[in-house]
Design a protein around this motif. Sequence first.
Motif, PDB file in Angstrom:
ATOM      1  N   LEU A   1      24.810  41.718  63.123  1.00 11.24           N
ATOM      2  CA  LEU A   1      23.839  42.619  63.660  1.00 11.24           C
ATOM      3  C   LEU A   1      24.361  43.448  64.623  1.00 11.24           C
ATOM      4  CD1 LEU A   1      20.975  39.972  64.274  1.00 11.24           C
ATOM      5  CD2 LEU A   1      20.837  41.994  62.752  1.00 11.24           C
ATOM      6  N   ASP A   2      25.751  43.163  65.123  1.00  9.21           N
ATOM      7  CA  ASP A   2      26.102  44.337  65.910  1.00  9.21           C
ATOM      8  C   ASP A   2      27.044  45.396  65.227  1.00  9.21           C
ATOM      9  OD1 ASP A   2      28.096  42.594  65.453  1.00  9.21           O
ATOM     10  OD2 ASP A   2      28.607  41.985  67.461  1.00  9.21           O
ATOM     11  N   ARG A   3      27.032  45.498  63.715  1.00  5.63           N
ATOM     12  CA  ARG A   3      27.785  46.217  62.992  1.00  5.63           C
ATOM     13  C   ARG A   3      26.656  47.428  62.594  1.00  5.63           C
ATOM     14  NH1 ARG A   3      32.156  44.212  59.860  1.00  5.63           N
ATOM     15  NH2 ARG A   3      31.977  46.203  59.071  1.00  5.63           N
ATOM     16  N   PRO A   4      26.435  48.516  63.161  1.00  5.41           N
ATOM     17  CA  PRO A   4      25.539  49.452  62.911  1.00  5.41           C
ATOM     18  C   PRO A   4      25.865  49.928  61.275  1.00  5.41           C
ATOM     19  CG  PRO A   4      26.951  50.482  64.589  1.00  5.41           C
ATOM     20  CD  PRO A   4      27.231  49.017  64.255  1.00  5.41           C
TER      21      PRO A   4
ATOM     22  N   GLU B   1      13.190  48.095  60.465  1.00  8.73           N
ATOM     23  CA  GLU B   1      12.398  47.151  61.556  1.00  8.73           C
ATOM     24  C   GLU B   1      12.721  45.820  61.444  1.00  8.73           C
ATOM     25  OE1 GLU B   1       8.009  49.266  61.767  1.00  8.73           O
ATOM     26  OE2 GLU B   1       8.807  48.577  59.858  1.00  8.73           O
ATOM     27  N   ILE B   2      13.238  45.378  60.155  1.00  5.13           N
ATOM     28  CA  ILE B   2      13.702  43.986  59.863  1.00  5.13           C
ATOM     29  C   ILE B   2      14.985  43.662  60.930  1.00  5.13           C
ATOM     30  CG2 ILE B   2      14.740  42.300  58.380  1.00  5.13           C
ATOM     31  CD1 ILE B   2      13.051  43.572  56.072  1.00  5.13           C
ATOM     32  N   LEU B   3      15.987  44.605  60.932  1.00  5.14           N
ATOM     33  CA  LEU B   3      17.030  44.596  61.652  1.00  5.14           C
ATOM     34  C   LEU B   3      16.713  44.764  63.159  1.00  5.14           C
ATOM     35  CD1 LEU B   3      19.580  46.728  59.511  1.00  5.14           C
ATOM     36  CD2 LEU B   3      19.191  44.146  59.727  1.00  5.14           C
ATOM     37  N   GLU B   4      15.681  45.465  63.491  1.00  5.97           N
ATOM     38  CA  GLU B   4      15.449  45.841  64.811  1.00  5.97           C
ATOM     39  C   GLU B   4      15.210  44.213  65.620  1.00  5.97           C
ATOM     40  OE1 GLU B   4      12.961  49.135  65.959  1.00  5.97           O
ATOM     41  OE2 GLU B   4      12.746  48.124  67.707  1.00  5.97           O
ATOM     42  N   LEU B   5      14.143  43.720  64.598  1.00 10.01           N
ATOM     43  CA  LEU B   5      13.604  42.503  65.073  1.00 10.01           C
ATOM     44  C   LEU B   5      14.571  41.531  65.136  1.00 10.01           C
ATOM     45  CD1 LEU B   5      10.097  42.057  63.370  1.00 10.01           C
ATOM     46  CD2 LEU B   5      10.753  42.283  65.802  1.00 10.01           C
ATOM     47  N   ALA B   6      15.526  41.279  64.030  1.00 12.60           N
ATOM     48  CA  ALA B   6      16.528  40.463  64.162  1.00 12.60           C
ATOM     49  C   ALA B   6      17.530  40.624  65.481  1.00 12.60           C
ATOM     50  CB  ALA B   6      17.323  40.402  62.941  1.00 12.60           C
ATOM     51  N   ARG B   7      17.619  41.690  66.010  1.00 10.30           N
ATOM     52  CA  ARG B   7      18.580  41.889  66.956  1.00 10.30           C
ATOM     53  C   ARG B   7      17.816  41.368  68.191  1.00 10.30           C
ATOM     54  NH1 ARG B   7      19.898  47.139  64.548  1.00 10.30           N
ATOM     55  NH2 ARG B   7      21.955  46.725  63.350  1.00 10.30           N
TER      56      ARG B   7
ATOM     57  N   LEU C   1       7.795  47.699  68.136  1.00 12.56           N
ATOM     58  CA  LEU C   1       7.860  46.330  67.928  1.00 12.56           C
ATOM     59  C   LEU C   1       7.803  45.560  69.074  1.00 12.56           C
ATOM     60  CD1 LEU C   1      10.386  46.524  64.928  1.00 12.56           C
ATOM     61  CD2 LEU C   1       8.069  45.709  64.730  1.00 12.56           C
ATOM     62  N   PHE C   2       6.953  44.550  69.366  1.00 12.77           N
ATOM     63  CA  PHE C   2       6.990  44.027  70.458  1.00 12.77           C
ATOM     64  C   PHE C   2       7.293  42.339  70.214  1.00 12.77           C
ATOM     65  CE2 PHE C   2       4.406  47.694  71.460  1.00 12.77           C
ATOM     66  CZ  PHE C   2       4.554  48.015  72.887  1.00 12.77           C
ATOM     67  N   ILE C   3       7.529  41.756  71.196  1.00  9.52           N
ATOM     68  CA  ILE C   3       7.535  40.117  71.360  1.00  9.52           C
ATOM     69  C   ILE C   3       6.603  39.761  71.941  1.00  9.52           C
ATOM     70  CG2 ILE C   3       9.166  38.207  71.952  1.00  9.52           C
ATOM     71  CD1 ILE C   3      10.429  40.067  69.678  1.00  9.52           C
ATOM     72  N   VAL C   4       5.777  38.819  71.660  1.00  7.97           N
ATOM     73  CA  VAL C   4       4.624  38.508  72.451  1.00  7.97           C
ATOM     74  C   VAL C   4       4.474  37.002  72.569  1.00  7.97           C
ATOM     75  CG1 VAL C   4       3.105  40.167  71.615  1.00  7.97           C
ATOM     76  CG2 VAL C   4       3.189  37.974  70.109  1.00  7.97           C
ATOM     77  N   GLN C   5       5.656  36.415  72.244  1.00 12.28           N
ATOM     78  CA  GLN C   5       6.031  35.088  72.658  1.00 12.28           C
ATOM     79  C   GLN C   5       7.273  34.637  72.289  1.00 12.28           C
ATOM     80  OE1 GLN C   5       5.147  31.649  74.316  1.00 12.28           O
ATOM     81  NE2 GLN C   5       3.215  33.065  74.093  1.00 12.28           N
TER      82      GLN C   5
END
Length: 788
Positions: free
Chosen positions: A244-247, A292-298, A324-328
């Motif tokens: 994930l830290d490999r752009p 977005e999948i990668l953003e959430l995974a990060r 994208l938000f984390i709500v919990q």
Amino acid sequence: MGDFVKWFGDLRRGDVATVGGKNASLGEMVATLAGQGIKVPGGFATTADAYRAYLDHNDLNARIADTLAALDSHRIELAEAGAAIRKMIREGHWPDDILAQIRDAYAQLSDRAGVENVSVAVRSSATAEDLPDASFAGQQETYLNVQGPEALLAACRRCFASLFTDRAITYRRLKGFDHAKVALSIGVQQMVRSDTGGSGVMFSLDTETGYPDMVLINAAWGLGENVVQGAVTPDEYQVYKPFLDRPDLMPILEKSLGAKEKKMIYGRDGRSTRNVPTSRAERGRFVLSDAEILELARMAATIERHYGCPMDMEWARDGDTGELFIVQARPETVQSRADAAAFRSYTLKTKGKELLTGLSVGGAIATGPVCVIESARDIDRFIDGAILVTSITDPDWVPIMKRAAAIVTDHGGRTSHAAIVSRELGLPAIVGTGNATHILHDEQEVTVSCAEGETGFVYQGISDYEVEDIALSEMPATRTRVMLNMANPSAALRWWRLPAGGVGLARMEFVVNNAIKAHPMALIHPETLDDETREQIDALTAGYADKKRFFVEKLAMGLSRIAAVSYPEPVIVRMSDFKTNEYADLLGGRGFEPQEENPMIGFRGASRYYSDAYGPGFALECQAIRHLRERMGFDNVVVMIPFCRTPEEADRVLEVMAANGLRRGENGLQVYVMCEVPSNVILAEEFAKRFDGFSIGSNDLTQLTLGVDRDSGELASLFDERNAAVQWMIRSVIERAHAVGAKVGFCGQAPSNDPDFARLLVGYGIDTISVTPDSFLSVKRNVAAAEG
Ligand code: PEP
Ligand code: MG
């Protein structure tokens, strides 16, 4: 702010006794992770003291205690007691100071949002003085899209009252918790417009296998409640965490399109919520883009790092801004508690007719009679030890889930209530079957198998199966590398704990069968297909703009799960080795395959790759390997060519590969060849010049050395890898390859079926032995013994 209300930003994870686990965790993230790209919608929480002050102010303690005493002495029923207590609480009045503080906080929150009355979610977070970490998950109420101070205050009173739902009262009585010591904190959080944006759940590990290097994301349209409850089958995405830290990389291991049957949106009056069916277009589309999948995974990885343990999270996307938000976020409890030193393996020995499939949960197998229960009201009908078949489950079902042998549901994904509870109970479950309640009927005897990877199967009748506990501490070290033969990418994750030296054989055709199901030439030329087949192919490739891309990405993703589990150990991926009859059985395959009398020695392996008839299909295979190695980052992948009859064929295949961007030696690419045709042994030096190594396929080599059809039942007793002629072949190729510096591995079935066979191979100086995972431990032992 006063003592009764706290901003999330002023709370930390240690404040569980004051504001409950959920609110404390929201506070922790708002306060500490905002600078690390974690967006949490703002809000505030009422404290446990606010709840207690509310009860005092309304003189409710004694009245509640009396009602519960009446329940304990059977003077009144649960339903009556619960309703009475909830009514008392709902109808109470606010102490002035609490009222003022809630109003004030809400006004400030609205101000910050720049609107008069901001829309909020009002959630309950229960807490017990003496048991701050007790899980009360799912027992209290949530109110969504609440607007205006009066509506908010009413929702807050309802939240307080929901500490006495029948379910919550029962739970505390069962657990022996003192009702008077439990308090309720309310979380008031700005709503994310996920009604138009979508939402879901994610975990920072694989919930089925505990594999720690993966983020698992579920997604559906609308508000998140449907995913949490399992009322819809969501999209599912898997992401490889270490990259994930490999752009430069795109480490998405799997994307599967869920049915997403309905979505929860705001009510017509702009208040509350309702469910509506999703459109065809919404069902046919992934909720999240790759970025977005990668953003959430990060975000999942960041949150996990911060908390120092695997996490279970809910996310939401704002339909207006796309943010994208984390709500919990809370710690994951099931897999992280599992015993890492040992694991239990189930193997199906026989199986009846396949009745149903869905997503498998738990890895186990169970058999028994079906009991179809449509509604929680009929729970009394349930028979202990039966297989519970139902549409969906919620916390009311837990008592009978505990008595079930397995659970099968119509709806829900891997993060649904049914899935989570089954996992906690250690039961196999198959969720999201679509129609189990219609297909299965009471008293029908069936087998529920979750031991075959991500797809769970319900088979007719009672199957035989084996259970084995594999103790990793008993695994000896060996000099000879013992590797795994991996067939099904979805099963690969189950074996992540085995200390294998990589994968010695990943058969591409198994991944095609599993993940693609269509003939590559049919995907390249859909215009040649009949209408029915074309429609089937359209449905299969939904979510992908281009059918060739579908093949390339799906194949790469299927293989990537095998590659990920072993990374950075080598993973040998063998290019497709279907026979023509097997290719013809793929969707749309018939028109592209000749009818052969002897497919086993026909148009298979290397000969296809440089042919006009299959060349374009092979080009897609090459693209998938490039995608896997270069785009996804799995440069541990080695390519292997099967059934290569002559050195001239080898040259042609290597040329075609190079033309498709896979040049041996470039970017560290190694190319192996199977040693499975007698010519591979006889001309070993010629083949060794062209490849980095050999892998002996005893299945074909025995067939062709002894002239025994490997599939023939009549000749089975003649099919013997220990036969001196076959042994001579194996010994010769090892000696001669070694003499010219080439490596030799072994990936045929012989040592998997007969672990003692591995001793012979060690005696001949084999470099690596690759076996099926179930025989790994016994082969390891035999290798260690032979090495002395
Ligand atoms: C073999 O022939 O031994 C082998 C491993 O390949 P397959 O079984 O796929 O033909
Ligand atoms: Mg073979």
